[in-house]
Design an enzyme around this catalytic site. Structure first.
Site, PDB file in Angstrom:
ATOM      1  N   LYS A   1       0.921  -1.255   0.048  1.00  0.00           N
ATOM      2  CA  LYS A   1      -0.072  -0.073   0.030  1.00  0.00           C
ATOM      3  C   LYS A   1       0.794   1.156   0.093  1.00  0.00           C
ATOM      4  O   LYS A   1       2.067   1.093   0.357  1.00  0.00           O
ATOM      5  CB  LYS A   1      -0.833  -0.032   1.180  1.00  0.00           C
TER       6      LYS A   1
ATOM      7  N   LEU B   1     -26.575   2.433  -0.533  1.00  0.00           N
ATOM      8  CA  LEU B   1     -26.836   2.205  -1.705  1.00  0.00           C
ATOM      9  C   LEU B   1     -26.152   2.831  -2.682  1.00  0.00           C
ATOM     10  O   LEU B   1     -26.465   3.439  -3.711  1.00  0.00           O
ATOM     11  CB  LEU B   1     -28.457   2.543  -2.152  1.00  0.00           C
ATOM     12  N   GLY B   2     -24.677   2.816  -2.517  1.00  0.00           N
ATOM     13  CA  GLY B   2     -23.874   3.566  -3.576  1.00  0.00           C
ATOM     14  C   GLY B   2     -23.486   2.857  -4.797  1.00  0.00           C
ATOM     15  O   GLY B   2     -24.257   1.977  -5.085  1.00  0.00           O
ATOM     16  N   HIS B   3     -22.451   2.738  -5.034  1.00  0.00           N
ATOM     17  CA  HIS B   3     -22.212   2.095  -6.296  1.00  0.00           C
ATOM     18  C   HIS B   3     -22.095   0.398  -5.959  1.00  0.00           C
ATOM     19  O   HIS B   3     -22.472  -0.085  -7.021  1.00  0.00           O
ATOM     20  CB  HIS B   3     -20.594   2.209  -6.714  1.00  0.00           C
TER      21      HIS B   3
ATOM     22  N   GLY C   1     -23.553  -1.015  -3.394  1.00  0.00           N
ATOM     23  CA  GLY C   1     -24.962  -1.424  -2.827  1.00  0.00           C
ATOM     24  C   GLY C   1     -26.098  -1.550  -3.830  1.00  0.00           C
ATOM     25  O   GLY C   1     -26.942  -2.350  -3.522  1.00  0.00           O
TER      26      GLY C   1
HETATM   27  P1  NAD Z   1     -20.094   4.582  -2.161  1.00  0.00           P
HETATM   28  O1  NAD Z   1     -19.422   5.710  -1.696  1.00  0.00           O
HETATM   29  O2  NAD Z   1     -20.528   4.877  -3.645  1.00  0.00           O
HETATM   30  O3  NAD Z   1     -21.261   4.069  -1.378  1.00  0.00           O
HETATM   31  C1  NAD Z   1     -21.694   4.272  -0.121  1.00  0.00           C
HETATM   32  C2  NAD Z   1     -22.919   4.815   0.055  1.00  0.00           C
HETATM   33  O4  NAD Z   1     -23.095   4.637   1.486  1.00  0.00           O
HETATM   34  C3  NAD Z   1     -23.339   6.092  -0.236  1.00  0.00           C
HETATM   35  O5  NAD Z   1     -24.484   6.075  -1.050  1.00  0.00           O
HETATM   36  C4  NAD Z   1     -23.546   6.731   0.927  1.00  0.00           C
HETATM   37  O6  NAD Z   1     -24.680   7.757   0.805  1.00  0.00           O
HETATM   38  C5  NAD Z   1     -24.095   5.569   2.041  1.00  0.00           C
HETATM   39  N1  NAD Z   1     -23.924   5.889   3.345  1.00  0.00           N
HETATM   40  C6  NAD Z   1     -22.955   6.791   4.120  1.00  0.00           C
HETATM   41  N2  NAD Z   1     -23.069   6.631   5.242  1.00  0.00           N
HETATM   42  C7  NAD Z   1     -24.268   6.015   5.573  1.00  0.00           C
HETATM   43  C8  NAD Z   1     -24.959   5.577   6.730  1.00  0.00           C
HETATM   44  N3  NAD Z   1     -24.716   6.016   7.744  1.00  0.00           N
HETATM   45  N4  NAD Z   1     -26.303   4.690   6.569  1.00  0.00           N
HETATM   46  C9  NAD Z   1     -26.470   4.529   5.397  1.00  0.00           C
HETATM   47  N5  NAD Z   1     -25.823   4.878   4.444  1.00  0.00           N
HETATM   48  C10 NAD Z   1     -24.888   5.373   4.202  1.00  0.00           C
HETATM   49  O7  NAD Z   1     -19.173   3.413  -1.987  1.00  0.00           O
HETATM   50  P2  NAD Z   1     -19.119   1.992  -2.598  1.00  0.00           P
HETATM   51  O8  NAD Z   1     -18.156   2.035  -3.737  1.00  0.00           O
HETATM   52  O9  NAD Z   1     -20.589   1.542  -2.916  1.00  0.00           O
HETATM   53  O10 NAD Z   1     -18.528   1.066  -1.603  1.00  0.00           O
HETATM   54  C11 NAD Z   1     -19.227   0.484  -0.485  1.00  0.00           C
HETATM   55  C12 NAD Z   1     -18.693  -0.021   0.518  1.00  0.00           C
HETATM   56  O11 NAD Z   1     -17.798  -1.392   0.053  1.00  0.00           O
HETATM   57  C13 NAD Z   1     -17.417   0.865   1.176  1.00  0.00           C
HETATM   58  O12 NAD Z   1     -17.125   0.243   2.357  1.00  0.00           O
HETATM   59  C14 NAD Z   1     -16.109   0.156   0.315  1.00  0.00           C
HETATM   60  O13 NAD Z   1     -14.908   0.246   1.077  1.00  0.00           O
HETATM   61  C15 NAD Z   1     -16.445  -1.249   0.259  1.00  0.00           C
HETATM   62  N6  NAD Z   1     -15.773  -1.610  -0.833  1.00  0.00           N
HETATM   63  C16 NAD Z   1     -16.024  -1.218  -2.207  1.00  0.00           C
HETATM   64  C17 NAD Z   1     -15.421  -1.762  -3.371  1.00  0.00           C
HETATM   65  C18 NAD Z   1     -15.826  -1.347  -4.600  1.00  0.00           C
HETATM   66  O14 NAD Z   1     -15.398  -1.977  -5.722  1.00  0.00           O
HETATM   67  N7  NAD Z   1     -16.488  -0.333  -4.850  1.00  0.00           N
HETATM   68  C19 NAD Z   1     -14.506  -2.871  -3.080  1.00  0.00           C
HETATM   69  C20 NAD Z   1     -14.344  -3.270  -1.992  1.00  0.00           C
HETATM   70  C21 NAD Z   1     -14.933  -2.869  -0.734  1.00  0.00           C
END
Ligand code: NAD
Length: 366
Positions: free
Chosen positions: A79, A180-182, A184
């Site tokens: 990292k 419900l981000g990328h 979810g």
């Molecule tokens: P993102 O930022 O697109 O989505 C996160 C979502 O969570 C957002 O819509 C945000 O509004 C919501 N959120 C924040 N605080 C909240 C709360 N207290 N209650 C409810 N919702 C809340 O991120 P992502 O890329 O969808 O990643 C989600 C998780 O998965 C993160 O923990 C990330 O580290 C992990 N992750 C993602 C990937 C990937 O490929 N994107 C890979 C491994 C791990």
């Protein structure tokens, strides 16, 4: 003091990168290269002290060793952190200077995006070194990993349902999805396609509205998500949401989601077991992202990526076997799987360097 810390965590190499003209202060930590070159993202963050930056990079690089090993990749853990404010301190010179340091390691460390870094920053790094993943698709990059992570999470879920209920009929169960981000939203879509009932929450109301209108989910309040009558709790937002306050409220039998660092502590992980809940270790479930970038090293191919996501099912099944075999919680079994794999493959004594220069699939731009 530093060598003592390195001894404790078993790091191989830590590189302090400084370029006064470019304003670069960065640390690259290579934790373990037994399985292959160390892969892990670069984080840009306004650390309050150099010690804080060092602690973070040591912790995160070690985590990557475990994640990459459990994912079955021929890749080690590393990292990097850049000390600075991503909103104000970015420049072409800074990222190119950083790229020169990555290049100087000759492929022992391969970088990628992490918090505070985007694909445009990586374009500058890429001008100085080819040891970069997560670049633009025109250069053979893999693009947004989120749909893959969501699909990988579904594979982990199926293995976990199978272990807990003896079937993997996703549509038979009720889900509480937090975030419900990328990842979810895509995960909700996959659940819906299989006929599941889904409770959702997010701080972003527009995303909640979308999940309700497009996927027939039921919206609940931010705090209510811990109380709904769901079989599966899927954290897909923040870390640490399984803690002393929330655990007693959960009615689920399974925890499986994409968020990183879901358990607030190891003690909570032990408590989860006592409550008869099966926890799918986060870093095994959400490995889709790192699998996707790792595939760039061989020349990226979407078909292969989807196939690789399906191996997450088997990784989870193996973790549950180890948990039963050794009578340990699943979060510990995941670490054990990683350690056993590193030990066994290490004994094969692969010539160092294998896998280091497998960038032939990448069309390098000028
Ligand atoms: P993102 O930022 O697109 O989505 C996160 C979502 O969570 C957002 O819509 C945000 O509004 C919501 N959120 C924040 N605080 C909240 C709360 N207290 N209650 C409810 N919702 C809340 O991120 P992502 O890329 O969808 O990643 C989600 C998780 O998965 C993160 O923990 C990330 O580290 C992990 N992750 C993602 C990937 C990937 O490929 N994107 C890979 C491994 C791990």
């Amino acid at each position: 003091m530093i060598f003592e810390t390195l001894d404790t965590y078993g790091h191989e190499q830590v590189v302090f990168c400084h370029n006064k003209d470019a304003g670069l202060k960065a640390i690259i930590a290579i934790h373990n290269t037994v399985l292959g070159p160390a892969l892990g993202g670069t984080r840009m963050w306004p650390y309050k002290s150099e010690q804080e930056a060092l602690n973070d990079v040591l912790r995160l690089s070690r985590g990557m060793t475990y994640k990459n090993a459990v994912a079955g990749l021929n890749i080690g853990g590393g990292k990097a952190v850049i000390i600075g404010n991503p909103a104000t301190d970015k420049s072409e010179a800074l990222f190119r200077a950083f790229g020169q340091f990555v290049e100087s390691l000759g492929g022992r460390y391969i970088t990628a995006e992490d918090v505070g870094i985007d694909v445009n920053d990586m374009e500058y790094v890429y001008r100085e070194t080819e040891y970069v993943t997560g670049v633009h698709q025109v250069h053979g990059g893999s693009g947004d990993p989120s749909p893959f992570t969501a699909y990988g999470t579904l594979q982990g879920l199926m293995a976990t349902l199978n272990k807990k209920f003896g079937n993997e009929d996703v549509g038979k169960y009720v889900y509480a999805v937090q975030g419900l981000g990328h990842v979810g939203m895509e995960y909700v879509k996959l659940l819906k396609e299989r006929g599941a009932k889904i409770f959702v929450t997010d701080i972003n109301q527009a995303l909640v509205d979308k999940a309700v209108s497009e996927y027939g989910a039921e919206a609940v309040g931010l705090d209510e998500i811990y109380d709904v009558p769901a079989d599966v709790y899927s954290p897909c937002a923040l870390g640490g949401t399984i803690n002393e306050q929330t655990l007693p409220r959960l009615k689920c039998k399974v925890i499986c989601g994409a968020a990183n660092n879901q358990l607030a502590s190891n003690e909570i992980g032990d408590e989860v077991v006592k409550r008869g809940i099966l926890y799918a270790p986060d870093y095994a479930v959400n490995a889709g992202g790192v699998m996707n970038v790792a595939l760039e090293l061989d020349g990226y191919n979407r078909e292969r990526a989807m196939r690789m996501m399906r191996t997450i099912y088997h990784n989870l099944a193996r973790i549950y076997e180890i948990s039963d075999r050794d009578g340990i919680p699943t979060y510990k079994a995941a670490d054990r799987l990683a350690e056993e794999r590193i030990e066994k493959i290490g004994k094969l004594k692969l010539p160092l360097g294998r896998g280091h220069t497998r960038f032939q699939g990448r069309i390098r731009g000028n």
